[in-house]
Design a protein around this motif. Structure first.
Motif, mmCIF file in Angstrom:
data_model
loop_
_atom_site.group_PDB
_atom_site.id
_atom_site.type_symbol
_atom_site.label_atom_id
_atom_site.label_comp_id
_atom_site.label_asym_id
_atom_site.label_seq_id
_atom_site.Cartn_x
_atom_site.Cartn_y
_atom_site.Cartn_z
ATOM 1 N N LEU A 106 -4.404 -23.469 42.515
ATOM 2 C CA LEU A 106 -3.786 -24.700 42.033
ATOM 3 C C LEU A 106 -2.702 -25.251 42.956
ATOM 4 O O LEU A 106 -2.566 -26.456 43.112
ATOM 5 N N GLY A 107 -1.910 -24.372 43.541
ATOM 6 C CA GLY A 107 -0.676 -24.816 44.161
ATOM 7 C C GLY A 107 -0.798 -25.326 45.587
ATOM 8 O O GLY A 107 -1.563 -24.797 46.384
ATOM 9 N N GLN A 108 0.002 -26.341 45.896
ATOM 10 C CA GLN A 108 0.216 -26.717 47.293
ATOM 11 C C GLN A 108 1.189 -25.744 47.935
ATOM 12 O O GLN A 108 1.114 -25.461 49.127
ATOM 13 N N ARG A 109 2.123 -25.256 47.101
ATOM 14 C CA ARG A 109 3.038 -24.187 47.514
ATOM 15 C C ARG A 109 3.114 -23.180 46.371
ATOM 16 O O ARG A 109 3.007 -23.548 45.201
ATOM 17 N N VAL A 110 3.317 -21.919 46.738
ATOM 18 C CA VAL A 110 3.493 -20.856 45.745
ATOM 19 C C VAL A 110 4.830 -20.185 46.017
ATOM 20 O O VAL A 110 5.051 -19.630 47.100
ATOM 21 N N ALA A 111 5.733 -20.253 45.037
ATOM 22 C CA ALA A 111 7.023 -19.576 45.138
ATOM 23 C C ALA A 111 6.893 -18.206 44.471
ATOM 24 O O ALA A 111 6.551 -18.122 43.286
ATOM 25 N N VAL A 112 7.114 -17.155 45.227
ATOM 26 C CA VAL A 112 7.003 -15.785 44.719
ATOM 27 C C VAL A 112 8.376 -15.324 44.248
ATOM 28 O O VAL A 112 9.346 -15.347 45.013
ATOM 29 N N LEU A 113 8.444 -14.910 42.978
ATOM 30 C CA LEU A 113 9.709 -14.455 42.411
ATOM 31 C C LEU A 113 9.795 -12.932 42.446
ATOM 32 O O LEU A 113 8.788 -12.236 42.340
ATOM 33 N N THR A 114 11.022 -12.439 42.574
ATOM 34 C CA THR A 114 11.246 -10.998 42.542
ATOM 35 C C THR A 114 11.246 -10.515 41.091
ATOM 36 O O THR A 114 11.298 -11.316 40.149
ATOM 37 N N SER A 115 11.214 -9.191 40.913
ATOM 38 C CA SER A 115 11.408 -8.636 39.581
ATOM 39 C C SER A 115 12.849 -8.890 39.156
ATOM 40 O O SER A 115 13.681 -9.329 39.955
ATOM 41 N N ARG A 116 13.135 -8.624 37.910
ATOM 42 C CA ARG A 116 14.422 -8.958 37.314
ATOM 43 C C ARG A 116 15.597 -8.381 38.104
ATOM 44 O O ARG A 116 15.547 -7.217 38.483
ATOM 45 N N PRO A 117 16.630 -9.196 38.355
ATOM 46 C CA PRO A 117 16.710 -10.620 38.033
ATOM 47 C C PRO A 117 15.855 -11.454 38.979
ATOM 48 O O PRO A 117 15.765 -11.155 40.176
ATOM 49 N N GLY A 118 15.223 -12.478 38.438
ATOM 50 C CA GLY A 118 14.307 -13.287 39.229
ATOM 51 C C GLY A 118 15.019 -14.100 40.300
ATOM 52 O O GLY A 118 15.953 -14.853 40.018
ATOM 53 N N ARG A 119 14.589 -13.899 41.524
ATOM 54 C CA ARG A 119 15.051 -14.709 42.657
ATOM 55 C C ARG A 119 13.809 -15.189 43.415
ATOM 56 O O ARG A 119 12.751 -14.583 43.299
ATOM 57 N N VAL A 120 13.946 -16.230 44.216
ATOM 58 C CA VAL A 120 12.826 -16.670 45.046
ATOM 59 C C VAL A 120 12.761 -15.752 46.266
ATOM 60 O O VAL A 120 13.636 -15.784 47.123
ATOM 61 N N LYS A 121 11.709 -14.938 46.311
ATOM 62 C CA LYS A 121 11.532 -14.013 47.437
ATOM 63 C C LYS A 121 11.073 -14.768 48.677
ATOM 64 O O LYS A 121 11.601 -14.592 49.775
ATOM 65 N N THR A 122 10.081 -15.611 48.492
ATOM 66 C CA THR A 122 9.598 -16.472 49.579
ATOM 67 C C THR A 122 8.716 -17.553 48.976
ATOM 68 O O THR A 122 8.273 -17.450 47.831
ATOM 69 N N THR A 123 8.480 -18.602 49.750
ATOM 70 C CA THR A 123 7.560 -19.668 49.332
ATOM 71 C C THR A 123 6.442 -19.763 50.355
ATOM 72 O O THR A 123 6.699 -19.823 51.557
ATOM 73 N N VAL A 124 5.206 -19.736 49.857
ATOM 74 C CA VAL A 124 4.019 -19.748 50.720
ATOM 75 C C VAL A 124 3.339 -21.105 50.621
ATOM 76 O O VAL A 124 2.993 -21.562 49.525
ATOM 77 N N ASP A 125 3.165 -21.773 51.757
ATOM 78 C CA ASP A 125 2.396 -23.028 51.796
ATOM 79 C C ASP A 125 0.908 -22.686 51.716
ATOM 80 O O ASP A 125 0.420 -21.847 52.484
ATOM 81 N N ILE A 126 0.197 -23.352 50.816
ATOM 82 C CA ILE A 126 -1.237 -23.107 50.633
ATOM 83 C C ILE A 126 -2.020 -24.264 51.248
ATOM 84 O O ILE A 126 -1.886 -25.410 50.815
ATOM 85 N N ASP A 127 -2.800 -23.952 52.237
ATOM 86 C CA ASP A 127 -3.591 -24.980 52.918
ATOM 87 C C ASP A 127 -5.046 -24.524 52.935
ATOM 88 O O ASP A 127 -5.496 -23.852 53.865
ATOM 89 N N ILE A 128 -5.757 -24.841 51.852
ATOM 90 C CA ILE A 128 -7.172 -24.461 51.767
ATOM 91 C C ILE A 128 -8.017 -25.685 51.438
ATOM 92 O O ILE A 128 -7.548 -26.634 50.821
ATOM 93 N N ASP A 129 -9.263 -25.625 51.847
ATOM 94 C CA ASP A 129 -10.229 -26.681 51.557
ATOM 95 C C ASP A 129 -10.806 -26.429 50.173
ATOM 96 O O ASP A 129 -11.549 -25.474 49.955
ATOM 97 N N ARG A 130 -10.410 -27.275 49.201
ATOM 98 C CA ARG A 130 -10.856 -27.079 47.809
ATOM 99 C C ARG A 130 -12.157 -27.818 47.496
ATOM 100 O O ARG A 130 -12.535 -27.930 46.333
ATOM 101 N N SER A 131 -12.828 -28.309 48.514
ATOM 102 C CA SER A 131 -14.052 -29.085 48.269
ATOM 103 C C SER A 131 -15.308 -28.201 48.210
ATOM 104 O O SER A 131 -16.378 -28.666 47.838
#
Length: 271
Positions: free
Chosen positions: A208-233
């Motif tokens: 689904l995502g154009q970007r995926v933000a990966v959260l850490t376990s509690r407490p939730g922080r943004v670990k990293t954000t991954v740009d998704i570039d795939i051909d959905r056709s």
């Protein structure tokens, strides 16, 4: 002279703590989260159970006030619930005494739209989500997938600036879930809405995502954000090498967090 485009949705150093009952200590659910969403962007948050995903959605929806930090929509601070945000929950949250059409009209009544306009708009969104002809059905007469379509239509009908979705397909069977993922992408392309989607499913996040933000376990922080570039056709995107690489990358990022979350849960159970 360069100009910077203001994000549609901005989270600035958002932290949420709760008091621990019977003590003076505080429990930190999410910690120092900063995220920007551009207008029309589809961002997915993925993280282990208990990482504060739903707490974050409560803050975005204005249902709770953050302990620290700020949330803005079009530069305006979020200070409570509002019609600038549409929320789709996992458990449909339809009013059982209202038909599908009248559930969709609910937010339009709050906006004060005349009856004829409410009906016209409800019919438009019933058609958009593939439920034309089902407007007079009550929730108990609809399947789980159809109920979720009504919930999506209801959130879109009052034309929110941002659509917030909290694991909306988690309770559905795999085939229905994949079908609704395709429908959601189609609706997103048709409406151009800004969407923040919360899930614990890696495949769903990548699909689904154009970007995926990966959260850490509690407490939730943004670990990293991954740009998704795939051909959905293509016919079977999830089986492509490209998709598998993203899956492995995000699984690797999440794996240690899931293990850490399990350790935290075990320790909490013995307190």
């Amino acid at each position: 002279m360069s100009t910077t485009t203001q994000p549609k949705l901005r989270l600035e150093h958002v932290t949420q703590q709760f008091p621990l009952r019977g003590t003076k200590e505080k429990f930190t659910a999410i910690d120092d989260i900063s995220i920007d969403l551009a207008a029309g962007e589809f961002l997915v948050l993925v993280g282990p159970s208990g990482c504060g995903k739903s707490t974050l959605l409560d803050l975005l929806g204005g249902l709770e006030k953050a302990t620290a930090g700020d949330i803005f929509i079009d530069g305006e601070p979020v200070s409570g619930p509002g019609l600038d945000r549409g929320i789709v929950f996992q458990q449909y949250a339809l009013l059982p005494w209202r038909t599908a059409r009248h559930n969709i009209e609910f937010g339009l009544e709050a906006k004060g739209l005349p009856k004829a306009e409410r009906r016209e708009r409800a019919e438009h969104y019933l058609e958009l989500v593939g439920l034309q002809g089902f407007g007079d059905r009550y929730p108990h007469e609809l399947s789980g997938g159809m109920k979720q379509r009504v919930a999506i239509a209801r959130s879109l009908a009052f034309d929110p600036e941002v659509l917030l979705m909290d694991e909306p397909f988690a309770a559905l069977d795999a085939q229905t879930r994949e079908s609704l993922q395709d429908e959601l992408l189609r609706i997103w392309k048709a409406t151009g809405k800004t969407i923040l989607f919360i899930t614990h499913g890696i495949d769903e996040a990548i699909y689904l995502g154009q970007r995926v933000a990966v959260l850490t376990s509690r407490p939730g922080r943004v670990k990293t954000t991954v740009d998704i570039d795939i051909d959905r056709s293509g016919e079977d995107i999830r089986s492509t090498e490209e998709f598998r690489k993203y899956r492995h990358r995000i699984w690797t990022l999440l794996h240690g967090e899931v293990e850490r979350a399990q350790v935290i849960e075990k320790e909490a159970a013995h307190v």
